[in-house]
Design a protein around this motif. Structure first.
Motif, short mmCIF file in Angstrom:
data_model
loop_
_atom_site.label_atom_id
_atom_site.label_comp_id
_atom_site.label_asym_id
_atom_site.label_seq_id
_atom_site.Cartn_x
_atom_site.Cartn_y
_atom_site.Cartn_z
N VAL A 175 48.12 45.39 46.01
CA VAL A 175 48.65 45.81 44.61
C VAL A 175 49.83 44.59 44.36
O VAL A 175 50.91 44.90 45.05
CB VAL A 175 49.13 47.22 44.35
CG1 VAL A 175 49.82 47.27 43.01
CG2 VAL A 175 48.13 48.34 44.45
N ARG A 230 52.65 46.45 39.03
CA ARG A 230 52.37 47.66 38.28
C ARG A 230 52.96 47.40 37.00
O ARG A 230 54.17 46.92 36.70
CB ARG A 230 52.79 48.90 38.86
CG ARG A 230 52.00 49.10 40.23
CD ARG A 230 52.42 50.53 40.97
NE ARG A 230 52.00 50.63 42.22
CZ ARG A 230 50.73 51.10 42.57
NH1 ARG A 230 49.94 51.64 41.50
NH2 ARG A 230 50.30 51.45 43.79
N GLN A 237 37.61 45.71 37.00
CA GLN A 237 38.52 46.68 36.20
C GLN A 237 37.98 48.22 36.29
O GLN A 237 36.86 48.35 36.62
CB GLN A 237 38.36 46.09 34.63
CG GLN A 237 38.62 44.66 34.58
CD GLN A 237 38.55 44.39 32.93
OE1 GLN A 237 37.46 44.47 32.33
NE2 GLN A 237 39.59 43.75 32.12
N CYS A 258 49.58 47.00 32.68
CA CYS A 258 48.51 47.16 33.49
C CYS A 258 48.87 47.01 34.84
O CYS A 258 49.96 46.57 35.28
CB CYS A 258 47.60 46.02 33.12
SG CYS A 258 47.04 45.66 31.55
N THR A 259 48.09 47.47 35.79
CA THR A 259 48.32 47.31 37.18
C THR A 259 47.35 46.19 37.63
O THR A 259 45.85 46.02 37.52
CB THR A 259 47.87 48.58 37.98
OG1 THR A 259 48.80 49.50 37.72
CG2 THR A 259 48.07 48.33 39.61
N TRP A 298 43.10 48.86 35.41
CA TRP A 298 43.60 48.12 36.49
C TRP A 298 42.62 46.82 36.51
O TRP A 298 41.53 47.09 36.26
CB TRP A 298 43.19 48.95 37.89
CG TRP A 298 44.14 50.10 38.41
CD1 TRP A 298 44.61 51.03 37.65
CD2 TRP A 298 44.80 50.23 39.77
NE1 TRP A 298 45.51 51.59 38.47
CE2 TRP A 298 45.61 51.23 39.92
CE3 TRP A 298 44.35 49.16 40.94
CZ2 TRP A 298 46.14 51.44 40.85
CZ3 TRP A 298 45.39 49.63 42.14
CH2 TRP A 298 46.13 50.77 42.03
N TYR A 319 41.33 43.75 38.87
CA TYR A 319 41.05 43.21 40.05
C TYR A 319 40.81 41.70 40.32
O TYR A 319 40.07 41.23 39.64
CB TYR A 319 40.22 44.09 41.11
CG TYR A 319 40.54 45.45 41.35
CD1 TYR A 319 41.03 45.94 42.42
CD2 TYR A 319 39.98 46.49 40.21
CE1 TYR A 319 41.38 47.16 42.40
CE2 TYR A 319 40.43 47.87 40.53
CZ TYR A 319 40.96 48.26 41.41
OH TYR A 319 41.22 49.60 41.46
#
Length: 414
Positions: free
Chosen positions: A356, A359, A293, A344-345, A301, A303
């Motif tokens: 990614v 988003r 994060q 959040c991404t 973000w 992850y």
């Protein structure tokens, strides 16, 4: 303990979150019915959970929408042995585009005669092997391809794939030249079964579908009356979207349009329809875990232990990012209000900056090791995944039928 990160920009209550709430409630019921939390705890993440019952349910759904058609499953969408067995048990046929897919059918003891080889471009060796195995219906869309069938078993027949202006197809002979191609085949001693169209339902309206099908019927009727083609088949091809993409109402509208044109011609006319994404997508969900994060430019973000090089490779574009739900929120009692959501991404944990997934995705507060569930990831996710950075592809846990006393399964690696 690492504290969970939350965005400083919570989603305002006035923003539309009804669709997510409905999806959350449905997924919570489903997760409970299959003991999903126990499966994830036992097998770890990332993990696909494949439900053959959902394959059977969607196949039956389209059987009700298209009762005049012979349905076949487009194996490219989700070529898993459990899916093949389920479709075969339901009496469905198959749509294949390679000899490798034919080999998968043979491994499950499905006869090649149950398949249509639908790729318009094929190696001559692939045609010979498929014909020798028992495939009797192939698709072609150009003279060079038709010539490859010279000398092939005389019982083999061709479907001429037709392209209509505005149908969005990547293959197909222009409708104005389709009859010439059919005549070219017949004049060279190659039998023509009929014509094939591709339903690009993302762009094609029900009204346009009606027009395309009427024009295809005109080709069949003209070919039989003027040129004695002996055509008796219209192939709807593939392209129907999944229900979560298009909605039940749109699928029913497309089916009704097809029925208005084709049902009056049955049973004299054989109608084929290939089902891929629309059957495969809802049959598999992904469980993935937050492994990192960060806050970047004011945005949180998350992850994941999976990403765009793995199980999310089947996403067609940024707009097709899946809904995500935390396993924790699904395990909350039904009388607990839904959690606050934050934009959040979400990204994969690879070193690729383009990894990614989404988003501004609405998610509850998350911490490291939280599990996210992504439904409707059955179509093309498994087959397009890679081993980028030597990361093993996501495993598949296959559920037993709901008729079984206990819903558990075996994990395999593809």
């Amino acid at each position: 303990m690492i504290e969970p990160l939350v965005s400083p920009r919570p989603i305002a209550p006035s923003q539309p979150v009804d669709a997510r709430r409905s999806g959350r409630e449905e997924l919570a019921l489903y997760a409970g019915s299959i003991a999903l939390a126990a499966i994830v705890k036992r097998s770890g993440t990332p993990l696909f959970v494949l439900d053959p019952d959902r394959i059977a349910e969607r196949f039956a759904y389209f059987g009700e929408l298209l009762p005049f058609a012979r349905l076949r499953y487009a194996l490219a969408a989700l070529p898993h042995p459990a899916v093949i067995r389920t479709i075969a048990a339901a009496g469905g046929g198959f749509d294949v585009v390679s000899t490798g897919e034919l080999a998968m059918l043979a491994h499950e003891e499905v006869p090649a005669s149950a398949a249509v080889y639908s790729h318009p471009i094929k190696r001559p060796a692939a045609i010979a092997a498929a014909a020798a195995a028992g495939v009797r219906l192939f698709v072609a869309d150009n003279p060079a391809e038709v010539r490859k069938f010279l000398g092939v078993d005389a019982s083999v027949r061709l479907l001429i794939r037709v392209h209509f202006d505005g149908d969005g197809a990547s293959f197909g002979v222009d409708a104005a030249h389709a009859m010439n191609l059919a005549r070219f085949a017949v004049n060279n001693g190659i039998r023509v079964a009929g014509f094939s169209v591709h339903v690009d339902a993302d762009r094609m309206s029900p009204r346009r579908l009606e027009q395309v099908l009427r024009e295809t019927l005109r080709l069949i009727d003209e070919g039989n009356a003027r040129w004695r083609l002996g055509a008796d088949t219209l192939d709807l091809g593939g392209g129907l979207p999944a229900e979560h993409e298009a909605g039940d109402a749109r699928l029913r509208a497309l089916a009704a349009a097809a029925a208005r044109v084709l049902e009056p011609r049955a049973p004299a006319l054989t109608v084929l329809a290939a089902l891929g994404r629309c059957v495969a997508a809802p049959a598999m969900l992904l469980a993935t875990r937050v492994v990192g994060q960060a806050t970047r430019d004011g945005a949180v973000w998350h992850y994941l232990d999976d990403g765009m090089h793995g199980s999310f490779a089947g996403l067609r574009d940024a707009a097709s990012a899946p809904a995500m739900f935390s396993l924790r929120e699904l395990l909350e009692p039904g009388d607990v209000p839904p959690p606050a959501l934050y934009p959040c991404t979400v990204a994969g944990a690879s070193t690729d900056g383009l990894d990614v997934i989404a988003r501004d995705l609405p998610l509850p507060s998350l911490g490291i090791d939280d599990v996210l569930l992504c439904p409707n990831l059955g179509a093309y996710s498994l087959v397009l995944a890679s081993n980028f950075e030597a990361v093993r592809r996501t495993r598949v846990h296959v559920l037993h039928s709901r008729r079984a006393a206990q819903r558990s399964g075996a994990v395999d690696a593809l």
